[in-house]
Structure formats: structure tokens, C-alpha cells
Design an enzyme around this catalytic site. Structure first.
Site, PDB file in Angstrom:
ATOM      1  N   TYR A  52       0.817  -1.208   0.000  1.00  0.00           N
ATOM      2  CA  TYR A  52       0.000   0.000   0.000  1.00  0.00           C
ATOM      3  C   TYR A  52       0.854   1.264   0.000  1.00  0.00           C
ATOM      4  CZ  TYR A  52      -4.071  -2.886   1.200  1.00  0.00           C
ATOM      5  OH  TYR A  52      -5.072  -3.816   1.198  1.00  0.00           O
ATOM      6  N   LYS A  99       3.327 -15.350   3.189  1.00  0.00           N
ATOM      7  CA  LYS A  99       3.328 -16.156   1.957  1.00  0.00           C
ATOM      8  C   LYS A  99       4.789 -16.432   1.591  1.00  0.00           C
ATOM      9  CE  LYS A  99       0.899 -18.164  -1.337  1.00  0.00           C
ATOM     10  NZ  LYS A  99       0.187 -19.420  -1.039  1.00  0.00           N
ATOM     11  N   ASP A 129      -3.312 -18.013   2.380  1.00  0.00           N
ATOM     12  CA  ASP A 129      -4.467 -18.689   1.779  1.00  0.00           C
ATOM     13  C   ASP A 129      -5.028 -19.745   2.733  1.00  0.00           C
ATOM     14  OD1 ASP A 129      -2.036 -19.962   1.428  1.00  0.00           O
ATOM     15  OD2 ASP A 129      -2.431 -20.631  -0.619  1.00  0.00           O
ATOM     16  N   ASP A 149      -5.512  -6.619   5.885  1.00  0.00           N
ATOM     17  CA  ASP A 149      -6.704  -5.936   5.398  1.00  0.00           C
ATOM     18  C   ASP A 149      -7.762  -6.957   5.001  1.00  0.00           C
ATOM     19  OD1 ASP A 149      -8.483  -4.083   4.419  1.00  0.00           O
ATOM     20  OD2 ASP A 149      -7.209  -3.363   2.803  1.00  0.00           O
ATOM     21  N   ASP A 198     -11.224  -8.306   7.494  1.00  0.00           N
ATOM     22  CA  ASP A 198     -12.581  -8.171   6.961  1.00  0.00           C
ATOM     23  C   ASP A 198     -13.276  -9.538   6.883  1.00  0.00           C
ATOM     24  OD1 ASP A 198     -12.427  -5.471   6.774  1.00  0.00           O
ATOM     25  OD2 ASP A 198     -12.219  -5.378   4.600  1.00  0.00           O
TER      26      ASP A 198
END
Length: 352
Positions: free
Chosen positions: A136, A186, A218, A242, A246
């Protein structure tokens, strides 16, 4: 105890008003509240979503209670003038690098979760998300590829020092919450994640009372849905955090019940400086109608008292009052009930 109250847009002023009522009811000695404009409301009054006077107020406070930002009338503005930029600006200017997002299904509300009852009842997770790094905030751009087509690119990176400081927050949170920490990355395909994993493992030696495990992002997404009971505290980077926070929020069944904290390294005379806010948005479609559920903002006050002022007893009182109100079926529209904003605030105050 100086608290900057930035209510913002939409339902922000309504839910913040109820949270302030709860805070004032505690009659804490030395409590001083300052109100400032932020978001679309600030743009309409001052020409900028984060005016200099608001930023100064936030800097001089011991903590910030934040409502919500978002105003459809500002959608056509240049990006740096849109209400949402106020949140990014506060995080950057106040160096708030650690986001704490609890996700818990309250007793009796398991039916609201899309998960099976027995799976939902086991969800009680704190996600610690790094907030000021990662893709980001990396370099980015649009270029022309060899075939003449547009190609977007974004750089993901983390330094050891950035990972080390968020890991410290997560390990300390795990010490007070069951002694288990799951680090999500990851590392099988990303060098950024390999540095992340190596650094977190290096920090683990400082916390022998915390059990550390690692999980690819994942798999973590699948496990939050299928077996949330295995998690206590989770730490991850900005992008993965993020998405996962959520996901966990959706598993709870209502974002009207979930608070959050954004913390930095700055220490005040009382504790760690932080910005506290509900995870929901400004909900302009119901703004001004008295329909919004203020419980997430009220619970954000509890987080503030615990993390920035060390007032664990008062924080627990608020959380218990909210739990009792929910158990007594004081439910807003988001929970399938008919109680309005002020009625929910009254109910929490009665039980407080």
C-alpha cells in the site's frame, strides 16, 4: 486524560455521541474531551479532510476517538481531498503502525454468523495488522508493456525493523491472551514474506511464554472459516491483514459490534497513544435517522481505556454492559432488531 473526539461523517456523529455518553458516565478524574472536524465535514468547512488544527489537536491528545468518514458529495474530488484520506493522513502523521482488530461472536448471536453455530461460537480472535508499510505504501505506477498495453505495478517490501516492531506488539498481545501467536505470510513465494517470517522467528526468543506458529495466508483464510477455535492472536502484514480482518468480521455476522485500535510507538503519561474507531463506515444511507448501532464505537472506548490509559476495570465494565444489553435483546437493525441509536446507548448506560 486528553481525548480528541473526531466524529466525522454520516453516522459518525451519532455513534460517537453515545460512546462519549458512556465515557463521561464513568466520571474519570481529569478527563478532557476536545472535538474536531475530519473527513467530508472538515472538507466542507475548511477545504481539507484533515485540517491542520485537527491534526494538532490529535497530536496533543493522549488518544483519539474516531467516528467514520465518507461523504458521497465528495466522490468527485481529487483523491487527496477525499474524506478517506483523513484516516491515511492520521495514521501516517501520528505514526500509527499497529492495527488491532478483535473478532468475537457474542453469546446468543451465533445465528447471525454465516458459519455453523458450533464453529461461530468458537470465534474469538485478535488480528494484529501492520498498518504503514507493505504494498500500500510502496512505489507504484502504470507503464506501457512491450505490446503497447497498460501495465500496473506495485512494490511490496518490509524491512526487518518494520516487522520487528509489529511483532513486538503481537507477542505482547499474545502474552495477555492465551499465550499463542500465529504469524501469517506467503513465504513460499514472496521474498518479502521470507524476511517477515525470519524476523518474527528471531523475535520469538524474547517471548518464551508465547507459542508461535506460522501459516500461509491462503490457508489462514480457510482456517478462520473452518476452524477459528485454533486462533488466539494473529499477526500479519498490511495487505494480508486488510483482507483477513474483513473476513473475520464477516464471520462475526455484524460489523456494528466490532471495534478497532491503531497504535504507535509513542508513550504518554498514561500508556500507549492510539486511535480508536468502529470498523464500519459512515453509512450515509441511514445517517441522521437514529438507526445506527453505536456498540462498536462504545467498545472502541473500552479498547482505548485498556490500551491507552491502563484502566482495565473500567474497560471490562463497558464490555460487560454491552454483553448484557445484547443478551437482553437490545438489538439494532443490523442485528435484526428495532432499537435505535440513543435507545441502545441508554441500555448500555443502564447496565453500566
Amino acid at each position: 486524560m486528553k481525548i480528541a473526539v473526531l466524529a466525522g461523517d454520516g453516522i459518525g456523529p451519532e455513534v460517537t455521541r453515545e460512546a462519549v455518553r458512556v465515557l463521561e458516565n464513568l466520571e474519570l478524574p481529569g478527563l478532557t474531551l476536545f472535538e474536531g472536524d475530519v473527513g467530508g465535514a472538515a472538507y466542507h468547512r475548511h477545504g481539507h479532510p484533515l485540517p491542520a488544527e485537527t491534526l494538532t489537536m490529535a497530536r496533543e491528545a493522549d488518544a483519539v476517538l474516531f467516528g467514520a468518514v465518507g461523504d458521497p458529495s465528495c466522490d468527485g474530488l481529487e483523491r487527496h481531498l477525499r474524506p478517506e484520506q483523513a484516516v491515511l493522513g492520521l495514521r501516517k502523521e501520528l505514526e500509527l503502525f499497529a492495527n488491532l482488530r478483535p473478532a468475537k461472536v457474542f453469546l446468543g448471536l451465533e445465528h447471525l454468523s454465516p458459519l455453523k453455530h458450533d464453529v461461530a461460537s468458537a470465534l474469538d480472535l485478535l488480528i494484529v495488522r501492520e498498518l504503514t508499510g507493505d504494498v500500500y505504501f510502496g512505489d507504484k505506477g502504470i507503464r506501457e508493456s512491450d505490446d503497447g498495453a497498460r501495465e500496473g505495478w506495485d512494490m511490496m517490501s518490509y524491512s526487518e525493523s518494520e516487522v520487528r516492531r509489529i511483532a513486538e506488539v503481537a507477542f505482547k498481545a499474545a502474552q495477555g491472551s492465551g499465550g499463542k501467536l500465529t504469524s501469517v505470510d506467503k513465504a513460499n513465494v514472496l521474498e518479502t514474506s521470507q524476511v517477515w517470517r525470519d524476523t518474527v522467528m528471531g523475535e520469538a526468543a524474547r517471548y518464551p511464554d508465547v507459542t508461535l506458529d506460522h501459516m500461509y495466508v491462503d490457508n489462514a483464510a480457510m482456517q478462520i472459516i473452518s476452524n477459528p477455535a485454533q486462533f488466539s492472536v494473529m499477526v500479519t502484514g498490511n495487505l494480508f491483514g486488510d483482507i483477513l480482518s474483513d473476513l473475520a468480521s464477516a464471520a462475526v455476522g455484524s460489523i456494528g459490534l466490532l471495534p478497532s485500535a491503531s497504535m504507535g510507538a509513542r508513550e504518554t503519561a498514561h500508556g500507549t497513544y492510539g486511535l480508536y474507531e468502529p470498523i464500519h463506515g459512515s453509512a450515509p444511507d441511514i445517517a441522521g435517522q437514529g438507526k445506527a448501532n453505536p456498540m462498536a464505537t462504545i467498545l472502541s472506548v473500552a479498547m482505548m481505556l485498556r490500551h491507552s490509559f491502563g484502566k482495565n476495570d473500567e474497560a471490562a465494565r463497558i464490555e460487560t454492559a454491552v454483553e448484557k444489553a445484547l443478551a437482553d435483546r437490545i438489538h439494532g437493525g443490523d442485528l435484526g432488531g428495532t432499537h435505535g441509536t440513543s435507545a441502545i446507548g441508554d441500555a448500555v448506560l443502564e447496565r453500566l
